[in-house]
Design a protein around this motif. Structure first.
Motif, PDB file in Angstrom:
ATOM      1  N   TYR A  70      29.825  -4.534  27.581  1.00 28.05           N
ATOM      2  CA  TYR A  70      31.013  -4.610  28.439  1.00 28.05           C
ATOM      3  C   TYR A  70      31.001  -3.438  29.403  1.00 28.05           C
ATOM      4  O   TYR A  70      30.359  -2.416  29.150  1.00 28.05           O
ATOM      5  N   LYS A  71      31.723  -3.594  30.501  1.00 29.87           N
ATOM      6  CA  LYS A  71      31.828  -2.534  31.500  1.00 29.87           C
ATOM      7  C   LYS A  71      33.295  -2.163  31.646  1.00 29.87           C
ATOM      8  O   LYS A  71      34.152  -3.027  31.829  1.00 29.87           O
ATOM      9  N   ALA A  72      33.583  -0.867  31.543  1.00 31.83           N
ATOM     10  CA  ALA A  72      34.954  -0.373  31.703  1.00 31.83           C
ATOM     11  C   ALA A  72      35.288  -0.263  33.182  1.00 31.83           C
ATOM     12  O   ALA A  72      34.406  -0.324  34.047  1.00 31.83           O
ATOM     13  N   THR A  73      36.569  -0.107  33.477  1.00 34.18           N
ATOM     14  CA  THR A  73      37.003  -0.011  34.878  1.00 34.18           C
ATOM     15  C   THR A  73      36.431   1.222  35.571  1.00 34.18           C
ATOM     16  O   THR A  73      36.283   1.234  36.780  1.00 34.18           O
ATOM     17  N   ASP A  74      36.076   2.269  34.797  1.00 36.19           N
ATOM     18  CA  ASP A  74      35.478   3.465  35.401  1.00 36.19           C
ATOM     19  C   ASP A  74      33.969   3.333  35.589  1.00 36.19           C
ATOM     20  O   ASP A  74      33.308   4.255  36.054  1.00 36.19           O
ATOM     21  N   HIS A 129      41.170  -5.775  26.160  1.00 31.66           N
ATOM     22  CA  HIS A 129      42.241  -4.856  26.552  1.00 31.66           C
ATOM     23  C   HIS A 129      42.417  -3.879  25.383  1.00 31.66           C
ATOM     24  O   HIS A 129      42.873  -4.270  24.312  1.00 31.66           O
ATOM     25  N   LEU A 130      42.005  -2.614  25.585  1.00 30.06           N
ATOM     26  CA  LEU A 130      42.099  -1.596  24.530  1.00 30.06           C
ATOM     27  C   LEU A 130      43.318  -0.713  24.747  1.00 30.06           C
ATOM     28  O   LEU A 130      43.572  -0.258  25.868  1.00 30.06           O
ATOM     29  N   LEU A 139      38.110  -3.718  29.623  1.00 32.72           N
ATOM     30  CA  LEU A 139      36.667  -3.944  29.572  1.00 32.72           C
ATOM     31  C   LEU A 139      36.380  -5.379  29.994  1.00 32.72           C
ATOM     32  O   LEU A 139      37.094  -6.302  29.622  1.00 32.72           O
ATOM     33  N   LYS A 140      35.297  -5.554  30.786  1.00 30.74           N
ATOM     34  CA  LYS A 140      34.851  -6.882  31.223  1.00 30.74           C
ATOM     35  C   LYS A 140      33.407  -7.057  30.779  1.00 30.74           C
ATOM     36  O   LYS A 140      32.594  -6.127  30.921  1.00 30.74           O
TER      37      LYS A 140
END
Length: 144
Positions: A70-74, A129-130, A139-140
């Motif tokens: 997964y890839k975080a928004t950052d 959604h953490l 996370l996507k």
């Protein structure tokens, strides 16, 4: 000469009759299901996601582990492992050499909720959604 020929023939006959290969195999090996898990999206198309999946069967009970990236928004990458077995289902989230393992608590409205202490992970579709205290991380799932 006859004696040496007789000894050689006897040795070859003894060698041919004494070498029998056993095909029974090792009975104590754990069997692994080598079938590939295919994830489909809502339209029934194969989801082209970076993943690894394995299913293990021990004494008739199947355990399935599926790894995703997964890839975080950052922009940081996170490894997420979903484990489902007859005893429990959980998710392990690894980032920055730290792993958080959360057990599954409930499923509602197409959303799976994993929770432990003050950390909650809500999985819906290809996003997680953490929540931990006041911190929220989206996370996507990454695509190939």
């Amino acid at each position: 000469m006859r004696k040496s020929l007789l000894v050689a023939i006897s040795a070859v006959a003894l060698l041919l009759t004494s070498c029998k290969k056993s095909e029974s195999g090792n009975k104590s090996i754990i069997k692994t299901d080598s079938s590939e898990t295919v994830i489909t999206d809502n339209n029934g198309k194969i989801d082209s996601v970076t993943q690894s999946s394995s299913t293990t069967e021990v004494n008739g009970q199947k355990t399935e582990k599926t790894d995703f990236v997964y890839k975080a928004t950052d922009g940081s990458l996170v490894k997420v492992v979903f484990k489902n077995d007859p005893k429990e289902s959980n998710v392990a989230i690894t980032s920055n050499k730290k792993t958080f393992t959360l057990p599954k608590t409930e499923t509602k409205d197409g959303e799976i909720i994993y929770k432990k202490d003050d950390m909650t992970a809500r999985v819906k579709g290809d996003s997680i959604h953490l929540e931990q205290g006041n911190n929220v991380i989206e996370l996507k799932r990454t695509k190939i």
